[in-house]
Every structure is written in C-alpha cells, then in structure tokens.
Design a protein around this motif. Sequence first.
Motif, PDB file in Angstrom:
ATOM      1  N   HIS A  42       0.839  -1.203   0.000  1.00 41.22           N
ATOM      2  CA  HIS A  42       0.000   0.000   0.000  1.00 41.22           C
ATOM      3  C   HIS A  42       0.872   1.250   0.000  1.00 41.22           C
ATOM      4  CE1 HIS A  42       0.940  -0.594   4.255  1.00 41.22           C
ATOM      5  NE2 HIS A  42       0.713   0.697   4.419  1.00 41.22           N
ATOM      6  N   ARG A  43       0.314   2.342  -0.494  1.00 40.29           N
ATOM      7  CA  ARG A  43       0.976   3.640  -0.531  1.00 40.29           C
ATOM      8  C   ARG A  43       0.979   4.213   0.896  1.00 40.29           C
ATOM      9  NH1 ARG A  43      -2.660   5.586  -3.253  1.00 40.29           N
ATOM     10  NH2 ARG A  43      -1.811   5.323  -5.330  1.00 40.29           N
ATOM     11  N   VAL A 162      -1.588  14.742  -3.271  1.00 41.08           N
ATOM     12  CA  VAL A 162      -3.023  14.558  -3.055  1.00 41.08           C
ATOM     13  C   VAL A 162      -3.814  15.133  -4.235  1.00 41.08           C
ATOM     14  CG1 VAL A 162      -4.985  15.211  -1.605  1.00 41.08           C
ATOM     15  CG2 VAL A 162      -2.865  14.411  -0.554  1.00 41.08           C
ATOM     16  N   ARG A 163      -3.429  16.294  -4.700  1.00 43.86           N
ATOM     17  CA  ARG A 163      -4.108  16.936  -5.838  1.00 43.86           C
ATOM     18  C   ARG A 163      -4.044  16.026  -7.081  1.00 43.86           C
ATOM     19  NH1 ARG A 163      -2.228  21.477  -4.900  1.00 43.86           N
ATOM     20  NH2 ARG A 163      -0.254  21.310  -6.013  1.00 43.86           N
ATOM     21  N   HIS A 164      -2.877  15.487  -7.362  1.00 43.65           N
ATOM     22  CA  HIS A 164      -2.726  14.628  -8.534  1.00 43.65           C
ATOM     23  C   HIS A 164      -3.445  13.287  -8.364  1.00 43.65           C
ATOM     24  CE1 HIS A 164       0.419  17.417  -9.938  1.00 43.65           C
ATOM     25  NE2 HIS A 164       0.056  16.969 -11.111  1.00 43.65           N
ATOM     26  N   LEU A 165      -3.411  12.726  -7.173  1.00 45.47           N
ATOM     27  CA  LEU A 165      -4.126  11.471  -6.944  1.00 45.47           C
ATOM     28  C   LEU A 165      -5.623  11.663  -7.166  1.00 45.47           C
ATOM     29  CD1 LEU A 165      -2.321  10.026  -3.785  1.00 45.47           C
ATOM     30  CD2 LEU A 165      -2.198   9.150  -6.122  1.00 45.47           C
ATOM     31  N   GLU A 166      -6.171  12.739  -6.618  1.00 48.35           N
ATOM     32  CA  GLU A 166      -7.605  13.018  -6.775  1.00 48.35           C
ATOM     33  C   GLU A 166      -7.945  13.225  -8.252  1.00 48.35           C
ATOM     34  OE1 GLU A 166      -9.978  13.029  -4.370  1.00 48.35           O
ATOM     35  OE2 GLU A 166      -8.683  12.797  -2.629  1.00 48.35           O
ATOM     36  N   GLY A 169      -8.609  10.087  -9.909  1.00 47.18           N
ATOM     37  CA  GLY A 169      -9.648   9.289  -9.272  1.00 47.18           C
ATOM     38  C   GLY A 169      -9.195   8.401  -8.136  1.00 47.18           C
ATOM     39  N   VAL A 170      -8.031   8.695  -7.559  1.00 45.61           N
ATOM     40  CA  VAL A 170      -7.541   7.911  -6.421  1.00 45.61           C
ATOM     41  C   VAL A 170      -7.686   8.748  -5.160  1.00 45.61           C
ATOM     42  CG1 VAL A 170      -5.544   6.777  -5.379  1.00 45.61           C
ATOM     43  CG2 VAL A 170      -5.909   6.626  -7.848  1.00 45.61           C
ATOM     44  N   HIS A 171      -8.536   8.286  -4.236  1.00 44.27           N
ATOM     45  CA  HIS A 171      -8.686   8.978  -2.954  1.00 44.27           C
ATOM     46  C   HIS A 171      -7.922   8.192  -1.899  1.00 44.27           C
ATOM     47  CE1 HIS A 171     -10.299  11.425   0.213  1.00 44.27           C
ATOM     48  NE2 HIS A 171     -10.613  10.320   0.862  1.00 44.27           N
ATOM     49  N   ASP A 172      -6.925   8.825  -1.319  1.00 46.33           N
ATOM     50  CA  ASP A 172      -6.139   8.234  -0.250  1.00 46.33           C
ATOM     51  C   ASP A 172      -6.526   8.974   1.028  1.00 46.33           C
ATOM     52  OD1 ASP A 172      -3.911   7.929   1.662  1.00 46.33           O
ATOM     53  OD2 ASP A 172      -2.919   6.868   0.022  1.00 46.33           O
ATOM     54  N   ALA A 173      -7.331   8.339   1.868  1.00 42.44           N
ATOM     55  CA  ALA A 173      -7.908   9.002   3.037  1.00 42.44           C
ATOM     56  C   ALA A 173      -6.846   9.536   3.994  1.00 42.44           C
ATOM     57  CB  ALA A 173      -8.837   8.038   3.779  1.00 42.44           C
ATOM     58  N   GLU A 174      -5.771   8.792   4.219  1.00 42.82           N
ATOM     59  CA  GLU A 174      -4.739   9.236   5.148  1.00 42.82           C
ATOM     60  C   GLU A 174      -3.999  10.452   4.616  1.00 42.82           C
ATOM     61  OE1 GLU A 174      -2.196   6.213   6.802  1.00 42.82           O
ATOM     62  OE2 GLU A 174      -3.851   4.807   6.923  1.00 42.82           O
ATOM     63  N   LEU A 175      -3.624  10.415   3.339  1.00 42.41           N
ATOM     64  CA  LEU A 175      -2.955  11.577   2.748  1.00 42.41           C
ATOM     65  C   LEU A 175      -3.876  12.782   2.696  1.00 42.41           C
ATOM     66  CD1 LEU A 175      -0.849  10.165  -0.238  1.00 42.41           C
ATOM     67  CD2 LEU A 175      -0.006  11.257   1.824  1.00 42.41           C
ATOM     68  N   ALA A 176      -5.151  12.548   2.388  1.00 42.54           N
ATOM     69  CA  ALA A 176      -6.133  13.648   2.330  1.00 42.54           C
ATOM     70  C   ALA A 176      -6.287  14.310   3.704  1.00 42.54           C
ATOM     71  CB  ALA A 176      -7.467  13.149   1.801  1.00 42.54           C
ATOM     72  N   ALA A 177      -6.302  13.510   4.760  1.00 41.76           N
ATOM     73  CA  ALA A 177      -6.412  14.060   6.120  1.00 41.76           C
ATOM     74  C   ALA A 177      -5.210  14.921   6.450  1.00 41.76           C
ATOM     75  CB  ALA A 177      -6.575  12.929   7.139  1.00 41.76           C
ATOM     76  N   LEU A 178      -4.025  14.444   6.089  1.00 40.12           N
ATOM     77  CA  LEU A 178      -2.808  15.222   6.325  1.00 40.12           C
ATOM     78  C   LEU A 178      -2.838  16.512   5.502  1.00 40.12           C
ATOM     79  CD1 LEU A 178       0.005  15.565   7.571  1.00 40.12           C
ATOM     80  CD2 LEU A 178       0.908  14.150   5.701  1.00 40.12           C
ATOM     81  N   ALA A 179      -3.241  16.421   4.244  1.00 44.42           N
ATOM     82  CA  ALA A 179      -3.311  17.605   3.374  1.00 44.42           C
ATOM     83  C   ALA A 179      -4.269  18.644   3.932  1.00 44.42           C
ATOM     84  CB  ALA A 179      -3.719  17.195   1.966  1.00 44.42           C
TER      85      ALA A 179
END
Length: 185
Positions: A42-43, A162-166, A169-179
């Motif tokens: 996992h990432r 996070v911007r590029h993942l979104e 279409g990839v949502h990474d909840a942990e990275l999004a929370a940190l962002a």
Amino acid sequence: MTEGVRWASDMAELWVFGYGSLMWRPGFDFEEQAPARLMGAHRALCVYSVVHRGTHAEPGLVLGLDKGGACRGMAFRVAAGAEEKTLAYLRAREQVTDVYVEAFRPITLLDGTNRRCRALCYLVDPKHPQYAGALSLEEQLRIVRTGKGQAGGNIEYVLNTVRHLEKVGVHDAELAALAALLSAG
C-alpha cells in the motif's frame, strides 16, 4: 547504489508501476499507460527523505510502497528498446539512498481489460534506516511542516501528491487528512 533487478531481452515487455509522482511525471518514454492495482503493498508516507524533501538534520517524509493491502496507481509499458535507459533513469531518480527494493510484482490493469502483467515496483525496504514505518498523523504533520530538500518543501510534495491522486480518481484518506491539516495552517 544497488544494481537491482535485471532486464532480460527475452522478457516480452517492461511495465513500471507508479504510485506517487511516477503516476503523473514518469520521466521516461512509454507506449501505453493504464490505471492499475498492485496487491500486497500500500501507498504510505513511510520514508524519511534526506535528499529530495528533507535533509539528514531535518528529514521530510515521502511515499513508499509498504507491505500489506493494495495500491491503485498507474502502469506504464516502456517503449521497446528503451528498457535499459528507463531502468538507469529510474535508479538515478528512485535509488539515491537505496531505500527502495526493485522488484517485479503482478499487477492488474484497470483499463477495462483486467489484463495481468508483471511490473517493476519500488518497494520500501523496512530494514533501511530511512524507513519510518507507520507514523501517527500528528507525527507526520510535524515532520512534513519542517521538511525541505533539494526538490523543495515537504508540504508542497504532500499537497501536490493529493491533488494529482484526486485528479486521476484515487482517494487516499490518510494523505487527504494530512493535506487538510497542512492547508488549514
């Protein structure tokens, strides 16, 4: 720098799996790209960066493929004849401190075909001194806020990731929370 995997000319094709900046900035010639899934890793922000997004005195944090779970990313089929050049480029980019292990792993292409192939992956080495492991959100926030290396600030790296993942279409909840915490100040 370690030598890593060997490319054999009898291999039909070379695929590379990107899970972070390689997804949107591969930096090598490719003939095909497709969303893909890797099982068994996992990432995670689990690598202390001492060159690109931090220093030895004040490390930053960057992504690694850590053991367990699954990861959605992007797979690239390297242009025929460019395999050796691509491997040399990736080693110069990814193996500055040998924190990653080069390995071929099975991936599934998520382009509607569900093709399976083997792709070159850069897995974090849990025995390497730069392996951070699973850090709390608070610890990640503290490190990322102060990290700055040759490629720029660590905050920029996380927000850009996070911007590029979104965008793909990839949502990474942990990275999004940190962002979200980084954006709030």
